[in-house]
Scaffold this active site. Structure first.
Site, PDB file in Angstrom:
ATOM      1  N   TYR A   7      -2.009  -1.256  10.990  1.00 36.34           N
ATOM      2  CA  TYR A   7      -2.235  -1.721   9.611  1.00 36.34           C
ATOM      3  C   TYR A   7      -1.016  -1.412   8.738  1.00 36.34           C
ATOM      4  O   TYR A   7      -0.494  -2.278   8.035  1.00 36.34           O
ATOM      5  CB  TYR A   7      -3.488  -1.053   9.025  1.00 36.34           C
ATOM      6  N   SER A  14       0.839  -1.201   0.000  1.00 37.72           N
ATOM      7  CA  SER A  14       0.000   0.000   0.000  1.00 37.72           C
ATOM      8  C   SER A  14       0.871   1.247   0.000  1.00 37.72           C
ATOM      9  O   SER A  14       1.997   1.229   0.508  1.00 37.72           O
ATOM     10  CB  SER A  14      -0.853  -0.028   1.277  1.00 37.72           C
ATOM     11  N   LYS A  40       2.058  -3.975   6.738  1.00 36.11           N
ATOM     12  CA  LYS A  40       2.541  -3.939   5.337  1.00 36.11           C
ATOM     13  C   LYS A  40       4.067  -3.792   5.315  1.00 36.11           C
ATOM     14  O   LYS A  40       4.750  -4.469   4.544  1.00 36.11           O
ATOM     15  CB  LYS A  40       1.880  -2.780   4.573  1.00 36.11           C
TER      16      LYS A  40
END
Ligand code: NAD
Ligand code: UD1
Length: 333
Positions: free
Chosen positions: A149, A125, A153
């Protein structure tokens, strides 16, 4: 024919990618626990492509199930979408996010190792980029995160780098998506989040469908064209096609590489609202609210690497994205 395992196959990006893979002659083996998607997506994919996914309903945390899938199918490449993705929720439930997104991915990678599958595409992302970087964001920019979050990643990107260092036969592309919106032209599949939407386009759709009275615009005092946040919205079908190109690339190369998937163009919240109103004929009422914690004013992608390495660039514009999101929502809710 190549067999591609798609985790999170019934989700927003997974379903569109499955369609593109089937239409390009690949066999798709899918796994999803339906935490954030619906089983009828499989029928819709069949309706669009006249082909079907070999689907396993279950969890990537279930190693026995993963082994069964790898035993029953000779997997050539894994495209790994399955993850939890709500940034705010990840702050409240960090353990759920680390367990699902990090342990889940390690499970998949471990099973690949056991079955000697070395081709991997990872859903990363734009959130991995440090917010102090200048725009447009380049792939070699400094990384940092502001939420669990985001850290999931960054952590998996590090794991993938380390796997390649230890095994030079490993082949991986980490695709860093900017803001995927839109839906398939058929209006059969699209973004249908369970619960209150966190992201802008699903929220605009809810207002258009009178499910919510108005949109909260998070800040109009940024240093941008109209003071509202600017993002790089990219059509989900373009993103899906990017996966097909990335997959062709990993099948013939070696290494681990991060690549942006975006359009390279920024659009503000109010520009998106205006465009949505134009294509849908619906009035989107909004209220200006304080900035959302963790947000920044403006970012968009540098897209040269995707062009040079994958031969991929986005085709759809903001009007296509708004129209396709709207058509999906009005025919499906
Ligand atoms: P989505 O929620 O629509 O799809 C993810 C799918 O994975 C869902 O169908 C969910 O049920 C499934 N899933 C989650 N945990 C699972 C588990 N443990 N086992 C099996 N299935 C599981 O999300 P999406 O928008 O399609 O995102 C796909 C990937 O792309 C995610 O990794 C996400 O973090 C990443 N990403 C998305 C965006 C975006 O704006 N949509 C942006 C950047 C990165
Ligand atoms: C968010 C995530 C990011 C993730 C991306 C794609 C945060 C802080 N960041 O990014 O990690 O990779 O989604 O899933 O959540 N906006 C409103 N009102 C709303 C919703 C959004 O004004 O109800 C504004 C935001 O302030 C922003 C823009 O719309 O300026 C886009 O927001 P959103 O769709 O949530 O995406 P990002 O913030 O870019």
């Amino acid at each position: 024919m190549k067999n591609i395992l798609v985790t999170g196959a019934t989700g927003f990006i997974g379903s569109h990618t499955s369609v593109e893979l089937l239409e390009n002659g690949y066999n798709v083996i899918g796994i999803d626990n339906l935490y954030n998607s619906y089983k009828d997506v499989l029928l819709k994919i069949e309706k669009i492509t006249k082909k079907s996914i070999k689907f396993y309903e279950g969890d990537i945390l279930d190693y026995t199930l993963l082994k069964k899938i790898f035993k029953e199918n000779r997997i050539d490449c894994v495209i790994h979408f399955a993850a939890l993705k709500a940034v705010g929720e990840s702050v409240e439930k960090p353990m759920e996010y680390y367990y699902n997104n990090v342990s889940g991915t390690l499970n998949v990678l471990n099973c690949m190792k056991e079955f000697d599958c070395k081709n991997f595409i990872y859903s990363s992302s734009a959130t991995v980029y440090d917010k102090d970087n200048s725009i447009p964001y380049l792939e070699n920019y400094k990384k940092s995160a502001t939420s669990p979050y985001g850290y999931t990643k960054i952590m998996i990107e590090q794991v993938l780098n380390d796997i390649y260092v230890a095994d030079n036969d490993f082949s991986c592309v980490m695709l860093r998506y900017f803001n995927p919106i839109g839906a398939h032209k058929s209006a059969l599949i699209g973004e249908n989040p369970k619960g209150i939407p966190n992201n802008l386009m699903p929220y605009i759709c809810d207002v258009a469908m009178s499910k919510r009275k108005f949109l909260n615009v998070f800040g109009n005092d940024y240093d941008t064209i109209d003071g509202t946040g600017v993002r790089d919205y990219v059509h989900v079908v373009d993103v899906a096609k990017g996966h097909v190109e990335a997959m062709k690339y990993v099948l013939v190369s070696r290494g681990n590489i991060g690549i942006n998937l975006g359009t390279g163009k920024g659009t503000s919240v109010l520009e998106l609202v205006k465009c949505f109103e134009k294509v849908s004929g619906k009035k989107i009422n909004f209220k200006i609210c304080p900035r959302r914690d963790g947000d920044i004013g403006e970012f968009y992608a540098d897209t040269n690497k995707a062009k040079e390495i994958l031969g991929w660039e986005s085709k759809f514009d903001i009007e296509d994205m708004c129209l396709d999101s709207w058509n999906y929502i009005r025919f499906n809710t």
